[in-house]
Design a protein around this motif. Sequence first.
Motif, PDB file in Angstrom:
ATOM      1  N   GLU A 138       0.848  -1.207   0.000  1.00  0.00           N
ATOM      2  CA  GLU A 138       0.000   0.000   0.000  1.00  0.00           C
ATOM      3  C   GLU A 138       0.879   1.252   0.000  1.00  0.00           C
ATOM      4  O   GLU A 138       0.600   2.221   0.711  1.00  0.00           O
ATOM      5  CB  GLU A 138      -0.898   0.024   1.248  1.00  0.00           C
ATOM      6  CG  GLU A 138      -1.741  -1.219   1.414  1.00  0.00           C
ATOM      7  CD  GLU A 138      -3.178  -1.020   0.953  1.00  0.00           C
ATOM      8  OE1 GLU A 138      -3.426  -0.067   0.212  1.00  0.00           O
ATOM      9  OE2 GLU A 138      -4.031  -1.846   1.311  1.00  0.00           O
ATOM     10  N   ALA A 139       1.948   1.209  -0.795  1.00  0.00           N
ATOM     11  CA  ALA A 139       2.955   2.268  -0.717  1.00  0.00           C
ATOM     12  C   ALA A 139       2.423   3.647  -1.097  1.00  0.00           C
ATOM     13  O   ALA A 139       3.018   4.653  -0.747  1.00  0.00           O
ATOM     14  CB  ALA A 139       4.133   1.908  -1.607  1.00  0.00           C
ATOM     15  N   THR A 140       1.301   3.675  -1.793  1.00  0.00           N
ATOM     16  CA  THR A 140       0.790   4.989  -2.221  1.00  0.00           C
ATOM     17  C   THR A 140      -0.544   5.332  -1.558  1.00  0.00           C
ATOM     18  O   THR A 140      -1.107   6.391  -1.811  1.00  0.00           O
ATOM     19  CB  THR A 140       0.587   5.018  -3.749  1.00  0.00           C
ATOM     20  OG1 THR A 140      -0.341   3.987  -4.093  1.00  0.00           O
ATOM     21  CG2 THR A 140       1.875   4.795  -4.487  1.00  0.00           C
ATOM     22  N   SER A 141      -1.034   4.438  -0.709  1.00  0.00           N
ATOM     23  CA  SER A 141      -2.404   4.580  -0.199  1.00  0.00           C
ATOM     24  C   SER A 141      -2.639   5.851   0.591  1.00  0.00           C
ATOM     25  O   SER A 141      -3.725   6.418   0.547  1.00  0.00           O
ATOM     26  CB  SER A 141      -2.775   3.394   0.674  1.00  0.00           C
ATOM     27  OG  SER A 141      -2.665   2.230  -0.084  1.00  0.00           O
ATOM     28  N   VAL A 142      -1.642   6.289   1.380  1.00  0.00           N
ATOM     29  CA  VAL A 142      -1.903   7.458   2.225  1.00  0.00           C
ATOM     30  C   VAL A 142      -1.410   8.755   1.579  1.00  0.00           C
ATOM     31  O   VAL A 142      -1.421   9.801   2.193  1.00  0.00           O
ATOM     32  CB  VAL A 142      -1.259   7.300   3.624  1.00  0.00           C
ATOM     33  CG1 VAL A 142      -1.893   6.160   4.378  1.00  0.00           C
ATOM     34  CG2 VAL A 142       0.235   7.109   3.518  1.00  0.00           C
ATOM     35  N   LEU A 143      -0.956   8.668   0.338  1.00  0.00           N
ATOM     36  CA  LEU A 143      -0.410   9.868  -0.302  1.00  0.00           C
ATOM     37  C   LEU A 143      -1.501  10.642  -1.053  1.00  0.00           C
ATOM     38  O   LEU A 143      -2.488  10.061  -1.492  1.00  0.00           O
ATOM     39  CB  LEU A 143       0.693   9.467  -1.286  1.00  0.00           C
ATOM     40  CG  LEU A 143       1.857   8.675  -0.705  1.00  0.00           C
ATOM     41  CD1 LEU A 143       2.864   8.361  -1.797  1.00  0.00           C
ATOM     42  CD2 LEU A 143       2.531   9.447   0.419  1.00  0.00           C
ATOM     43  N   ASP A 144      -1.273  11.916  -1.211  1.00  0.00           N
ATOM     44  CA  ASP A 144      -2.187  12.707  -2.022  1.00  0.00           C
ATOM     45  C   ASP A 144      -1.965  12.329  -3.488  1.00  0.00           C
ATOM     46  O   ASP A 144      -0.960  11.702  -3.827  1.00  0.00           O
ATOM     47  CB  ASP A 144      -1.935  14.203  -1.812  1.00  0.00           C
ATOM     48  CG  ASP A 144      -0.550  14.594  -2.247  1.00  0.00           C
ATOM     49  OD1 ASP A 144      -0.392  15.029  -3.396  1.00  0.00           O
ATOM     50  OD2 ASP A 144       0.394  14.434  -1.450  1.00  0.00           O
ATOM     51  N   VAL A 145      -2.889  12.722  -4.358  1.00  0.00           N
ATOM     52  CA  VAL A 145      -2.832  12.219  -5.740  1.00  0.00           C
ATOM     53  C   VAL A 145      -1.537  12.594  -6.463  1.00  0.00           C
ATOM     54  O   VAL A 145      -1.008  11.803  -7.245  1.00  0.00           O
ATOM     55  CB  VAL A 145      -4.058  12.668  -6.568  1.00  0.00           C
ATOM     56  CG1 VAL A 145      -5.250  11.791  -6.252  1.00  0.00           C
ATOM     57  CG2 VAL A 145      -4.372  14.127  -6.371  1.00  0.00           C
ATOM     58  N   THR A 146      -1.003  13.789  -6.189  1.00  0.00           N
ATOM     59  CA  THR A 146       0.219  14.204  -6.876  1.00  0.00           C
ATOM     60  C   THR A 146       1.399  13.306  -6.474  1.00  0.00           C
ATOM     61  O   THR A 146       2.128  12.795  -7.321  1.00  0.00           O
ATOM     62  CB  THR A 146       0.566  15.670  -6.524  1.00  0.00           C
ATOM     63  OG1 THR A 146      -0.625  16.413  -6.494  1.00  0.00           O
ATOM     64  CG2 THR A 146       1.558  16.251  -7.491  1.00  0.00           C
ATOM     65  N   SER A 147       1.555  13.110  -5.171  1.00  0.00           N
ATOM     66  CA  SER A 147       2.649  12.257  -4.702  1.00  0.00           C
ATOM     67  C   SER A 147       2.446  10.824  -5.169  1.00  0.00           C
ATOM     68  O   SER A 147       3.391  10.125  -5.521  1.00  0.00           O
ATOM     69  CB  SER A 147       2.723  12.260  -3.181  1.00  0.00           C
ATOM     70  OG  SER A 147       2.686  13.557  -2.687  1.00  0.00           O
ATOM     71  N   GLN A 148       1.164  10.414  -5.166  1.00  0.00           N
ATOM     72  CA  GLN A 148       0.844   9.059  -5.606  1.00  0.00           C
ATOM     73  C   GLN A 148       1.343   8.851  -7.038  1.00  0.00           C
ATOM     74  O   GLN A 148       2.004   7.862  -7.353  1.00  0.00           O
ATOM     75  CB  GLN A 148      -0.676   8.909  -5.558  1.00  0.00           C
ATOM     76  CG  GLN A 148      -1.148   7.528  -5.228  1.00  0.00           C
ATOM     77  CD  GLN A 148      -2.642   7.515  -4.973  1.00  0.00           C
ATOM     78  OE1 GLN A 148      -3.421   7.986  -5.799  1.00  0.00           O
ATOM     79  NE2 GLN A 148      -3.042   6.971  -3.841  1.00  0.00           N
ATOM     80  N   LYS A 149       1.077   9.845  -7.870  1.00  0.00           N
ATOM     81  CA  LYS A 149       1.463   9.772  -9.275  1.00  0.00           C
ATOM     82  C   LYS A 149       2.983   9.698  -9.380  1.00  0.00           C
ATOM     83  O   LYS A 149       3.528   8.882 -10.124  1.00  0.00           O
ATOM     84  CB  LYS A 149       0.913  10.996 -10.015  1.00  0.00           C
ATOM     85  CG  LYS A 149       1.176  11.006 -11.500  1.00  0.00           C
ATOM     86  CD  LYS A 149       0.329  12.088 -12.179  1.00  0.00           C
ATOM     87  CE  LYS A 149       0.741  12.290 -13.610  1.00  0.00           C
ATOM     88  NZ  LYS A 149       1.785  13.293 -13.795  1.00  0.00           N
ATOM     89  N   GLU A 150       3.681  10.548  -8.605  1.00  0.00           N
ATOM     90  CA  GLU A 150       5.144  10.569  -8.673  1.00  0.00           C
ATOM     91  C   GLU A 150       5.732   9.210  -8.297  1.00  0.00           C
ATOM     92  O   GLU A 150       6.610   8.685  -8.981  1.00  0.00           O
ATOM     93  CB  GLU A 150       5.688  11.641  -7.704  1.00  0.00           C
ATOM     94  CG  GLU A 150       5.584  13.048  -8.250  1.00  0.00           C
ATOM     95  CD  GLU A 150       5.858  14.103  -7.180  1.00  0.00           C
ATOM     96  OE1 GLU A 150       6.056  15.263  -7.565  1.00  0.00           O
ATOM     97  OE2 GLU A 150       5.857  13.785  -5.978  1.00  0.00           O
ATOM     98  N   VAL A 151       5.220   8.655  -7.199  1.00  0.00           N
ATOM     99  CA  VAL A 151       5.758   7.375  -6.730  1.00  0.00           C
ATOM    100  C   VAL A 151       5.507   6.291  -7.775  1.00  0.00           C
ATOM    101  O   VAL A 151       6.398   5.489  -8.105  1.00  0.00           O
ATOM    102  CB  VAL A 151       5.147   7.002  -5.361  1.00  0.00           C
ATOM    103  CG1 VAL A 151       5.503   5.572  -4.983  1.00  0.00           C
ATOM    104  CG2 VAL A 151       5.629   7.971  -4.295  1.00  0.00           C
TER     105      VAL A 151
END
Lengths: 309, 314
Positions: B174-187
């Motif tokens: 769940e490495a992107t689950s708690v991130l906002d959409v921008t950070s999620q996209k970057e990761v």
Amino acid sequence: MLKYALKRIIKLIPVLLAITLLVFTLMYLTPGDPALAKLTSQGGTVTPELLAEERHAMGLDRPFFVRYVDWVLNILKGDLGTSYSDDQPVASKLMKALSRTLALAAASTLFSVVIAIPIGVYTAIRKDSLFDNIVRILTFTGNAMPNFLIALLLMFLFCIKIKAFPVVATTNLKGMFLPTLALSIPMISKFARQTRADVMSQLSEEYVIGMHARGIKERTILFKNVLHNALGSIITIVSLQVRVLIGGSVVTEMIFRWPGIGNMMMTSITARDYPVVQGAVLILSTLQVLVNLVTDLSYYIIDKRISLE
Amino acid sequence: MANNMLEINNLTVTYGDFKIITEVSFAVKPGEIVCIAGESGCGKSTLIKAVLGIKQLGTFITEGSIILEGRDITHLGAEERRQILGTHIGYVPQNTRGSFNNIRSYEVQYQEAMRSHGLKFNRDEAIKIFNRLNFPDSDRLLWYQPWEMSGGMNQRMAIALAVLLGPKLMLCDEATSVLDVTSQKEVIEELSKLRKELGWSILFITHNLGVASHIADKLGVMYAGRMVEYGDIRKVLDDPIHPYTRKLLAAIPGKDRKLPVGLEGRPPLDGAEWTGCNFVPRCEYCTESCKTRPYRLEEIAEGHFASCSEGRTV
């Protein structure tokens, strides 16, 4: 950080002024007459004329404020006055006693930290093992026993049964051993319990798993990370103990006849030796505030999130 | 199947007395991204924990095996396991504070990680990787402490450290689950890029099917500890077979501002023993035979496996 330390030291000045006033007032209000005490201790009959003469010689007949201002101005010159009981300069008397108390405080704190932290870490990682259970019993006992009892038991064991040490401590390294041990036993117990609790709580933090998942060596995780993060509360408890020790462990010093500042305060209070008591309280208060400062700075060194302002 | 990066064979994992994963099998090929999706508590994170095999996590493999590049790592000793973690298996946790000690600089933590594996830490090399991944302020990043950084940046720093340690398999829980959409996209873009450039295989756990659809080659759907559907991402998303997968896809929120269709009921309790399909209490297509039919993942269409195809209209 240096700027902050300087600011704190400057802030110390009004605190110390307040302390001088408080100490002076308290000593002034204490019942008993130093002149009478001095004359009585010298023997002979004390006539009212003799007492008045002695009071004048000691400056006790001057008004309160004159005496206070005089005392404070002298302190600024580095003169803490002369002792009523032996006419020695208070400053040099205090320094000698203080250095002995500080030696004892430093030795016992260092000894306790060096012993207690590894024990605390080990019992945390080997929770509920035989070793942990034994340590638990020992630390509870060490914590529960009053200081004088530990001192007397040690004296009984080492001075009377084994005869390895003289009953009256000499002011050298050998003489320091028993008082140091007596002060260390409760401290080791406290520090080890604290370390164990903090290391255990750190071990359940998620970053520990993250580090294991990166294949970082157990030793590195434990001693460079877990212990580092646990140090904050360990420092809190150590500094609390240091503050107590600096005040002089009166009971321990008296039992072992260790001529430290605790011992000196007790005798000076009984003898109404105001200059010594006032000087001692002033120096000890300054040291307490400095210990506080060092403690605050070390929190910051460990954890930069802690704001210094 | 020797050329698989990771093989999970018939894996059963318990957590104390509770059976969390039951007879799960799948493989991750070199350079492939496999996503595992499912509700909370379905065992997807436990799967990653079982592969990591760290004692402190408390997972216990009772049956089956885990094969990494042809080597059985199911029951490795602590030191052998430590040696492969980081250098062969990378890990990005869900908690953005879960990778690093919050109050020590990245630099010392990078050094410790490298030294633990007998590698030399080189500042310039790290900065080169930061630049390659377009990190802002890359020259000074190493001096910061994790608490000074956003969650997304922390995840990216964990990924950059993985690049230095050089594993071939990444586990993302769940490495992107708690991130906002921008950070999620970057990761996600970083992971895709590194997969392409370094040939990483990635096992990506998520409950976000949108993320899965963007990044994955294969998708596995887990329900109450069992893999109920597995196959190429497009096949699973476009033509879901298992009734649970279909419900799951229907539950994705749309743009119409309506509450998504939830799933009625709850999954069975962890460790509950079931005969037959464990989705029966929530399934609208179940028949009498479902209650007794043993669990088996069958190939329904080419490269598309499911443990049930009841109610499917082709």
